[in-house]
Design an enzyme around this catalytic site. Structure first.
Site, short mmCIF file in Angstrom:
data_model
loop_
_atom_site.label_atom_id
_atom_site.label_comp_id
_atom_site.label_asym_id
_atom_site.label_seq_id
_atom_site.Cartn_x
_atom_site.Cartn_y
_atom_site.Cartn_z
CG HIS A 159 -86.95 -2.80 -85.49
ND1 HIS A 159 -85.74 -3.42 -85.66
CD2 HIS A 159 -87.83 -3.80 -85.25
CE1 HIS A 159 -85.88 -4.72 -85.53
NE2 HIS A 159 -87.16 -4.99 -85.28
CG ASP A 193 -82.42 -3.13 -86.39
OD1 ASP A 193 -82.86 -4.12 -86.98
OD2 ASP A 193 -83.10 -2.46 -85.59
P1 NAD Z 1 -93.86 -13.87 -77.85
O1 NAD Z 1 -95.13 -14.02 -78.63
O2 NAD Z 1 -93.03 -15.05 -77.53
O3 NAD Z 1 -94.20 -13.16 -76.46
C1 NAD Z 1 -95.01 -12.03 -76.37
C2 NAD Z 1 -95.64 -12.06 -75.00
O4 NAD Z 1 -96.36 -10.84 -74.85
C3 NAD Z 1 -96.66 -13.20 -74.82
O5 NAD Z 1 -96.32 -13.93 -73.64
C4 NAD Z 1 -97.99 -12.47 -74.66
O6 NAD Z 1 -98.85 -13.14 -73.75
C5 NAD Z 1 -97.52 -11.13 -74.11
N1 NAD Z 1 -98.48 -10.05 -74.28
C6 NAD Z 1 -99.33 -9.81 -75.31
N2 NAD Z 1 -100.11 -8.75 -75.05
C7 NAD Z 1 -99.71 -8.26 -73.85
C8 NAD Z 1 -100.14 -7.19 -73.04
N3 NAD Z 1 -101.14 -6.39 -73.41
N4 NAD Z 1 -99.52 -7.01 -71.84
C9 NAD Z 1 -98.54 -7.82 -71.45
N5 NAD Z 1 -98.09 -8.88 -72.17
C10 NAD Z 1 -98.68 -9.09 -73.35
O7 NAD Z 1 -93.02 -12.76 -78.62
P2 NAD Z 1 -91.47 -12.44 -78.48
O8 NAD Z 1 -90.72 -13.29 -79.41
O9 NAD Z 1 -91.09 -12.39 -77.06
O10 NAD Z 1 -91.44 -10.97 -79.14
C11 NAD Z 1 -92.08 -9.90 -78.52
C12 NAD Z 1 -92.15 -8.71 -79.47
O11 NAD Z 1 -90.84 -8.22 -79.75
C13 NAD Z 1 -92.78 -9.00 -80.83
O12 NAD Z 1 -93.59 -7.89 -81.17
C14 NAD Z 1 -91.58 -9.06 -81.76
O13 NAD Z 1 -91.94 -8.77 -83.09
C15 NAD Z 1 -90.71 -7.99 -81.15
N6 NAD Z 1 -89.29 -8.00 -81.52
C16 NAD Z 1 -88.68 -6.79 -81.66
C17 NAD Z 1 -87.34 -6.73 -81.97
C18 NAD Z 1 -86.63 -5.40 -82.13
O14 NAD Z 1 -85.46 -5.42 -82.52
N7 NAD Z 1 -87.24 -4.26 -81.86
C19 NAD Z 1 -86.62 -7.91 -82.12
C20 NAD Z 1 -87.26 -9.13 -81.95
C21 NAD Z 1 -88.61 -9.17 -81.64
C1 LMR Z 2 -86.23 -8.76 -85.58
O1 LMR Z 2 -85.69 -7.76 -86.04
O2 LMR Z 2 -85.61 -9.82 -85.35
C2 LMR Z 2 -87.72 -8.74 -85.28
O3 LMR Z 2 -88.18 -7.41 -85.18
C3 LMR Z 2 -88.48 -9.51 -86.31
C4 LMR Z 2 -89.95 -9.60 -85.99
O4 LMR Z 2 -90.74 -9.32 -86.91
O5 LMR Z 2 -90.32 -9.95 -84.85
#
Ligand code: NAD
Ligand code: LMR
Length: 329
Positions: free
Chosen positions: A188, A160
């Site tokens: 977030h 962000d």
């Molecule tokens: P994704 O679905 O591609 O990958 C998530 C992975 O986590 C999968 O491979 C799944 O098998 C694994 N997983 C699920 N449960 C698990 C556990 N108990 N132990 C270990 N691994 C486990 O998702 P992504 O695009 O890589 O995003 C991951 C997370 O990050 C999501 O929650 C998304 O919303 C979040 N995110 C946060 C931000 C931020 O700014 N904070 C930004 C983008 C995404």
């Molecule tokens: C982001 O800020 O890009 C993500 O947290 C969005 C999401 O819901 O995975």
């Protein structure tokens, strides 16, 4: 003398962010160009094979700093001796899922991971939670790791922060390096507050340099706060490379320090600063020195900013109360 490798554990290693993150960690961008790393990849059993595929690719890069890769579906093994824990894997919201269901499903992930960190982490462990809802997931993990100092649990608002820098630089036609002291306050989520009243552009208060309250309120703040949703809409998947980049920035600065005259945004356990209830994991402006962060003190908060910060903090309180009611903390 060769340095002992730093143990870096990445959960959700086979996911999109994992794929964008692991190669950068192994190349030295997370900790420094002279710091060897040992990677521990934690996945659910069904995704271990995919993680093994990524590990084959990591091998094929022949990174000089990568001293080894372990892959496991067991949290205790994954966090044994961990120095840096990147908790990326989380349960995404699926159709028909209520907010309570999402919090409960994530409690089932972050509670055992907190316990495993408590049981086996190295004394200097640093934890960054990326998986959403990141602030509250970090709170759950932290509460289940009573022997680890609470301040070692953080959540990611650096994406962000970087989004805010980029939007402001575009608006003013300046470069990113002209901007200092950007802050994201709160959660977030769409309630977050990107603050231009303390940010500076070439030494001038950013809000004054912009001189356009309508843009600030109706364009800048919602664009930054809803950027995640806009990316999901455009890509059909949530941000991955930019999220991995932000995780690298967050940990690099936490370990190596922030620049003189600048600060960064991190969601950290509140010590009560700026009226944020103690213990909530909320985003603040922080500086880092000698590997320890401190919340920037003494900023004057005007009425507009106060209202925005309070709204986001109120959402964090709601999330905390919800996980408390579910018996997750
Ligand atoms: P994704 O679905 O591609 O990958 C998530 C992975 O986590 C999968 O491979 C799944 O098998 C694994 N997983 C699920 N449960 C698990 C556990 N108990 N132990 C270990 N691994 C486990 O998702 P992504 O695009 O890589 O995003 C991951 C997370 O990050 C999501 O929650 C998304 O919303 C979040 N995110 C946060 C931000 C931020 O700014 N904070 C930004 C983008 C995404
Ligand atoms: C982001 O800020 O890009 C993500 O947290 C969005 C999401 O819901 O995975």
């Amino acid at each position: 003398m060769t340095r002992t490798p730093v143990n870096v554990t990445v959960t959700g290693a086979a996911g999109q962010i994992g794929y964008a993150l692991l190669f950068r960690i192994a190349s030295g961008q997370l900790l420094g160009a002279d710091v060897p790393v040992r990677l521990r990849l934690l996945e659910i059993p069904q995704a271990v094979k995919a993680a093994e595929g990524t590990a084959m690719e990591l091998d094929d890069c022949a990174f000089p700093l990568l001293s080894g890769i372990d892959i496991t579906d067991d949290a205790k093994t994954a966090f044994d001796g961990v120095n840096v824990a990147l908790l990326v894997g989380a349960r995404p919201r699926t159709k028909g899922m209520e907010r309570g269901d999402l919090l409960e499903a994530n409690g089932g992930i972050f509670k055992p991971q907190g316990e495993a960190i408590n049981a086996g982490a190295a004394d200097d462990v640093r934890v960054l939670v990326v998986g959403n809802p990141a602030n509250t997931n970090a709170l759950i993990a932290q509460r289940h790791a009573p022997d680890v100092p609470a301040e070692r649990f953080t959540a990611m608002t650096r994406l962000d922060h970087n989004r805010a820098l980029s939007q402001l630089a575009k608006k003013l036609g300046v470069s990113i390096t002209d901007i200092k002291k950007m802050t994201i306050w709160g959660n977030h989520s769409a309630t977050q507050y990107p603050d231009l009243f303390h940010a500076e552009v070439n030494g001038r208060v950013a809000a004054e340099a912009v001189d356009d309250q309508a843009w600030l309120e109706n364009d800048f703040i919602p664009t930054v706060a809803k950027r995640g949703a806009a990316i999901i809409e455009a890509r059909g998947a949530s941000s991955a490379a930019s999220a991995a980049n932000a995780a690298i920035d967050h940990v690099y600065d936490w370990v190596n320090g922030t620049a003189e005259g600048d600060w960064v945004s991190m969601a950290v356990p509140s010590d009560g600063s700026y009226g944020v209830p103690e213990g909530l994991i909320s985003s603040f402006p922080v500086t880092v020195e000698d590997g320890k962060y401190s919340i920037v003190q003494g900023l004057e908060i005007d009425e507009f900013s106060r209202g925005r910060i309070d709204a986001s903090v109120a959402e964090l309180v709601e999330e905390r109360d919800a996980v408390q009611a579910l018996g997750l903390i």
